[in-house]
Design a protein around this motif. Sequence first.
Motif, PDB file in Angstrom:
ATOM      1  N   VAL A 534      50.403  46.978  44.389  1.00 50.48           N
ATOM      2  CA  VAL A 534      51.438  46.539  43.456  1.00 50.48           C
ATOM      3  C   VAL A 534      52.706  46.282  44.268  1.00 50.48           C
ATOM      4  O   VAL A 534      53.165  47.162  45.006  1.00 50.48           O
ATOM      5  N   ARG A 535      53.281  45.085  44.141  1.00 54.95           N
ATOM      6  CA  ARG A 535      54.493  44.736  44.890  1.00 54.95           C
ATOM      7  C   ARG A 535      55.564  44.247  43.917  1.00 54.95           C
ATOM      8  O   ARG A 535      55.306  43.366  43.084  1.00 54.95           O
ATOM      9  N   LEU A 536      56.747  44.799  44.045  1.00 57.95           N
ATOM     10  CA  LEU A 536      57.862  44.467  43.163  1.00 57.95           C
ATOM     11  C   LEU A 536      58.815  43.496  43.847  1.00 57.95           C
ATOM     12  O   LEU A 536      58.899  43.442  45.077  1.00 57.95           O
ATOM     13  N   GLY A 537      59.551  42.755  43.039  1.00 59.76           N
ATOM     14  CA  GLY A 537      60.636  41.919  43.540  1.00 59.76           C
ATOM     15  C   GLY A 537      60.203  40.748  44.388  1.00 59.76           C
ATOM     16  O   GLY A 537      60.927  40.347  45.311  1.00 59.76           O
ATOM     17  N   ILE A 538      59.053  40.202  44.116  1.00 57.04           N
ATOM     18  CA  ILE A 538      58.579  39.033  44.862  1.00 57.04           C
ATOM     19  C   ILE A 538      59.340  37.801  44.346  1.00 57.04           C
ATOM     20  O   ILE A 538      59.201  37.399  43.189  1.00 57.04           O
ATOM     21  N   ALA A 539      60.130  37.182  45.266  1.00 60.86           N
ATOM     22  CA  ALA A 539      61.116  36.197  44.819  1.00 60.86           C
ATOM     23  C   ALA A 539      60.633  34.760  44.837  1.00 60.86           C
ATOM     24  O   ALA A 539      61.122  33.935  44.060  1.00 60.86           O
ATOM     25  N   ASP A 540      59.685  34.425  45.740  1.00 64.13           N
ATOM     26  CA  ASP A 540      59.317  33.012  45.839  1.00 64.13           C
ATOM     27  C   ASP A 540      57.852  32.871  46.201  1.00 64.13           C
ATOM     28  O   ASP A 540      57.150  33.841  46.467  1.00 64.13           O
ATOM     29  N   ALA A 541      57.390  31.618  46.237  1.00 62.05           N
ATOM     30  CA  ALA A 541      55.979  31.333  46.464  1.00 62.05           C
ATOM     31  C   ALA A 541      55.521  31.790  47.840  1.00 62.05           C
ATOM     32  O   ALA A 541      54.416  32.311  48.000  1.00 62.05           O
ATOM     33  N   ALA A 542      56.350  31.603  48.857  1.00 63.17           N
ATOM     34  CA  ALA A 542      55.944  31.990  50.212  1.00 63.17           C
ATOM     35  C   ALA A 542      55.717  33.493  50.302  1.00 63.17           C
ATOM     36  O   ALA A 542      54.740  33.976  50.903  1.00 63.17           O
ATOM     37  N   GLU A 543      56.620  34.244  49.709  1.00 64.56           N
ATOM     38  CA  GLU A 543      56.467  35.699  49.727  1.00 64.56           C
ATOM     39  C   GLU A 543      55.222  36.110  48.938  1.00 64.56           C
ATOM     40  O   GLU A 543      54.500  37.030  49.318  1.00 64.56           O
ATOM     41  N   GLY A 544      54.921  35.354  47.877  1.00 63.09           N
ATOM     42  CA  GLY A 544      53.737  35.652  47.076  1.00 63.09           C
ATOM     43  C   GLY A 544      52.462  35.420  47.860  1.00 63.09           C
ATOM     44  O   GLY A 544      51.505  36.200  47.757  1.00 63.09           O
ATOM     45  N   ARG A 545      52.425  34.320  48.651  1.00 61.84           N
ATOM     46  CA  ARG A 545      51.232  34.065  49.462  1.00 61.84           C
ATOM     47  C   ARG A 545      50.997  35.199  50.457  1.00 61.84           C
ATOM     48  O   ARG A 545      49.852  35.619  50.682  1.00 61.84           O
ATOM     49  N   ALA A 546      52.071  35.702  51.043  1.00 65.76           N
ATOM     50  CA  ALA A 546      51.941  36.783  52.018  1.00 65.76           C
ATOM     51  C   ALA A 546      51.404  38.055  51.348  1.00 65.76           C
ATOM     52  O   ALA A 546      50.592  38.795  51.926  1.00 65.76           O
ATOM     53  N   VAL A 547      51.863  38.295  50.121  1.00 66.62           N
ATOM     54  CA  VAL A 547      51.397  39.484  49.403  1.00 66.62           C
ATOM     55  C   VAL A 547      49.901  39.367  49.107  1.00 66.62           C
ATOM     56  O   VAL A 547      49.142  40.332  49.270  1.00 66.62           O
ATOM     57  N   VAL A 548      49.448  38.212  48.692  1.00 69.12           N
ATOM     58  CA  VAL A 548      48.025  38.033  48.395  1.00 69.12           C
ATOM     59  C   VAL A 548      47.191  38.260  49.656  1.00 69.12           C
ATOM     60  O   VAL A 548      46.119  38.880  49.604  1.00 69.12           O
ATOM     61  N   ALA A 549      47.675  37.789  50.779  1.00 68.04           N
ATOM     62  CA  ALA A 549      46.954  38.016  52.039  1.00 68.04           C
ATOM     63  C   ALA A 549      46.876  39.511  52.352  1.00 68.04           C
ATOM     64  O   ALA A 549      45.831  40.013  52.811  1.00 68.04           O
ATOM     65  N   ASP A 550      47.963  40.256  52.094  1.00 70.99           N
ATOM     66  CA  ASP A 550      47.934  41.712  52.294  1.00 70.99           C
ATOM     67  C   ASP A 550      46.896  42.351  51.381  1.00 70.99           C
ATOM     68  O   ASP A 550      46.146  43.246  51.786  1.00 70.99           O
ATOM     69  N   PHE A 551      46.882  41.926  50.122  1.00 70.24           N
ATOM     70  CA  PHE A 551      45.918  42.483  49.170  1.00 70.24           C
ATOM     71  C   PHE A 551      44.481  42.270  49.658  1.00 70.24           C
ATOM     72  O   PHE A 551      43.628  43.160  49.556  1.00 70.24           O
ATOM     73  N   GLU A 552      44.197  41.102  50.183  1.00 72.86           N
ATOM     74  CA  GLU A 552      42.850  40.812  50.646  1.00 72.86           C
ATOM     75  C   GLU A 552      42.438  41.760  51.760  1.00 72.86           C
ATOM     76  O   GLU A 552      41.295  42.240  51.798  1.00 72.86           O
ATOM     77  N   ARG A 553      43.388  42.062  52.677  1.00 68.67           N
ATOM     78  CA  ARG A 553      43.071  42.986  53.776  1.00 68.67           C
ATOM     79  C   ARG A 553      42.869  44.406  53.257  1.00 68.67           C
ATOM     80  O   ARG A 553      41.954  45.112  53.693  1.00 68.67           O
ATOM     81  N   ILE A 554      43.710  44.837  52.300  1.00 70.14           N
ATOM     82  CA  ILE A 554      43.608  46.208  51.783  1.00 70.14           C
ATOM     83  C   ILE A 554      42.307  46.412  51.028  1.00 70.14           C
ATOM     84  O   ILE A 554      41.586  47.398  51.232  1.00 70.14           O
ATOM     85  N   VAL A 555      41.958  45.468  50.179  1.00 65.90           N
ATOM     86  CA  VAL A 555      40.755  45.608  49.366  1.00 65.90           C
ATOM     87  C   VAL A 555      39.509  45.552  50.233  1.00 65.90           C
ATOM     88  O   VAL A 555      38.502  46.229  49.947  1.00 65.90           O
ATOM     89  N   ALA A 556      39.569  44.786  51.279  1.00 65.31           N
ATOM     90  CA  ALA A 556      38.417  44.713  52.178  1.00 65.31           C
ATOM     91  C   ALA A 556      38.080  46.070  52.790  1.00 65.31           C
ATOM     92  O   ALA A 556      36.927  46.329  53.152  1.00 65.31           O
ATOM     93  N   ASP A 557      39.075  46.951  52.889  1.00 66.19           N
ATOM     94  CA  ASP A 557      38.849  48.285  53.460  1.00 66.19           C
ATOM     95  C   ASP A 557      38.466  49.322  52.407  1.00 66.19           C
ATOM     96  O   ASP A 557      38.287  50.503  52.740  1.00 66.19           O
ATOM     97  N   LEU A 558      38.399  48.902  51.138  1.00 68.43           N
ATOM     98  CA  LEU A 558      38.007  49.831  50.079  1.00 68.43           C
ATOM     99  C   LEU A 558      36.524  49.668  49.807  1.00 68.43           C
ATOM    100  O   LEU A 558      36.094  48.600  49.338  1.00 68.43           O
ATOM    101  N   PRO A 559      35.713  50.674  50.067  1.00 64.91           N
ATOM    102  CA  PRO A 559      34.255  50.529  49.905  1.00 64.91           C
ATOM    103  C   PRO A 559      33.877  50.147  48.477  1.00 64.91           C
ATOM    104  O   PRO A 559      34.352  50.751  47.506  1.00 64.91           O
ATOM    105  N   GLY A 560      33.044  49.137  48.366  1.00 56.56           N
ATOM    106  CA  GLY A 560      32.511  48.747  47.070  1.00 56.56           C
ATOM    107  C   GLY A 560      33.489  48.036  46.172  1.00 56.56           C
ATOM    108  O   GLY A 560      33.216  47.857  44.974  1.00 56.56           O
ATOM    109  N   ARG A 561      34.654  47.602  46.706  1.00 56.56           N
ATOM    110  CA  ARG A 561      35.655  46.927  45.874  1.00 56.56           C
ATOM    111  C   ARG A 561      35.814  45.478  46.304  1.00 56.56           C
ATOM    112  O   ARG A 561      35.695  45.147  47.495  1.00 56.56           O
TER     113      ARG A 561
END
Length: 697
Positions: A534-561
Amino acid sequence: MDHIDRASVDLDALFRPERVAVIGASDAEGRPTTLNWRRVAGWAERVGAEAVPVHPRRAVVDGRTAYRSIEDVPGQVDVAIVLIGDVDSVLPGIAAKGVGFVVLFAAGYAETGPDGERRQAELVRSLRAAGVRALGPNTNMNLFEEFRTDLPGRPIALITQSGHQGRPVFQGQELGIRFSHWAPTGNEADLNAAHFVDYFAHEDDTGAIALYLEGFADGTAFRRAARAAARRGVPLVAVKVGRTELGRSWAMSHTGHLAGADDVASAVMRQYGIARVDGLDELLDTAALFARAGDPPHAGVCVYAISGGTSAHMADLLGAAGIDLPELSAETVTALRQWIPDYLRVSNPVDNGGHPVGDWRGRRILETILADPAVGILVVPITGAFPPMSDTLVADLVAVAETTDKPICVVWGSPSGTEDAYRRVLLGSQLPVFRTFGNCVAAIRALADHLDFRERAHELPVVPDPPPALAGPGRQLTELDAKRLLAAHGVPVSRDALCAGADEAARAIDDQGGPVVVKAVVDGLAHKSEHGLVRLGIADAAEGRAVVADFERIVADLPGRELAGVLVSEQVHGGVEMVVGIAPDPVFGPTVMLGVGGVAVEVYRDVSFRVPPFDRPEVHRMIDELTGSALLTGFRGAPPVDLEPLVDVVMAVQQLAADGVVTELDINPLIVLPDRVVAVDALASIPDPHENAGAVA
């Protein structure tokens, strides 16, 4: 278990039978069955019933004709008391005889484990099929105690799930406290505490009902009985053991983790005006105050003592308990100054300095204090015997009490308790008498709460039949689906957009035009913030793309998710974070929670519970119970909020619980703003039709 139905369970025949058969009666000295038979025989004589011994090998027991079986007893038998261990051997005869009630002394049933539970269930089935109602098993013979008939005043009716725990309460008779009944319910295989609460509440002279509870056989029936007692103005006081929090296997939300079984039991007691106390001594003292206090005009307390230190101590304890100590009127103060020196306080507490209690002035002081409209209850702490003045003071208290409807609570602090002023005069009166300051304060607090509760007792809604029992925890919804469900039922929710990936998230951020919240959507993952999703205060599209990339890396490390998408949500600024939810309770059913929310909700545990149905004023009382309620009223310069939108949400959630639409719910946080509320996150489970296809009510 069946629900309370006074027409089908006429307990008059249990407490006022014409004929009682005692199976296993004996006159062999030293045997427990002899003791119990003689206890029942004595009780039967006192209530005008015939006690008949039943013994397979004796023709006579204590000079009375004994019968080989209950079927041989002539005439109708209202109550059969089974003292033998082989209960099964006599059940057919009891059923064939058409007995109304059976009291089962034997143990070895549900309290012993699964096999005992099975035997107990079979026992009840066979008795019910024959129309016989059972008390017990694993009960004591306390129903047949000797109840003193020489004591005045309104009596206490006692209900205990453990006979031994009721003994120190019932022995209040030795202190002059009257008891009318004692129902030892044991395992509550059939008749349970709720049946007896309902019955005693409808007895015209019941002053209070005292309960020792270890559990609730039927939560719905108990609530119905408590409601009946409340509407008839009969106070209930209870010790409920089991305060330790029980684990909840279904809990996936904050609400489920916070709603321990005891939290819900406490909430039900508050909701139905039941005074919950901790000790058996408090149970006796509080019930006795209820029985003796009558109907005081209000709960304003005045303290009167011979010592400034005693007055200050008692006033301090009362004030700490939230009990009102109003100032006495100028007229009262002027009158008291005729008999009390100027250097002593008389505005409340009243300190007389000692000497006035020893002569005619003592009674005049008491009468003057009690005449003040601000005084609803007078508390007189006597820290120790000091004859002859204490003797005179006690005599005046007893005499003045007969002239007023305002209760006079006396604390007799002498450790010996052998003084005539206490033993003969106070205990021989109808004054509420205490031995400790603490018990006196606790009882008055309970009385004050009862006086407040009785004003709204008639508004308690009818308790409906319970919803169908669920076979499992239900199906968990996504956050977006949970919010859609809430919105459809009148709960305001944040603006959200479900996005398949970074490109859609970027467009959604641009569309919302400002800082937003971006959340990962991961099936089966309840608390995303704990994983950095969960990320707060995301101001623009570029920052949003970076957040989605972070989410992809985090979820990849969660077994079965797997990352199923991204939720772009409106970011709500300011306000107070609250939590509203529904938790399943195995006894009382769906339970609504309101509390101060946020990520630390389980740390602070600033929550309140209620069981549907309840009304809007009850929601306001839930709010008032919260320590953090001050945050809603304008804490440190913040604008106060309109509470009605918050109340609207709790009422909507209550309806979801009552209708069975949601099995578990967690709105956290619900942002409460000055003029509106917004649910910005939610977890919900709904009934799974496949799991619950065979569920029954």
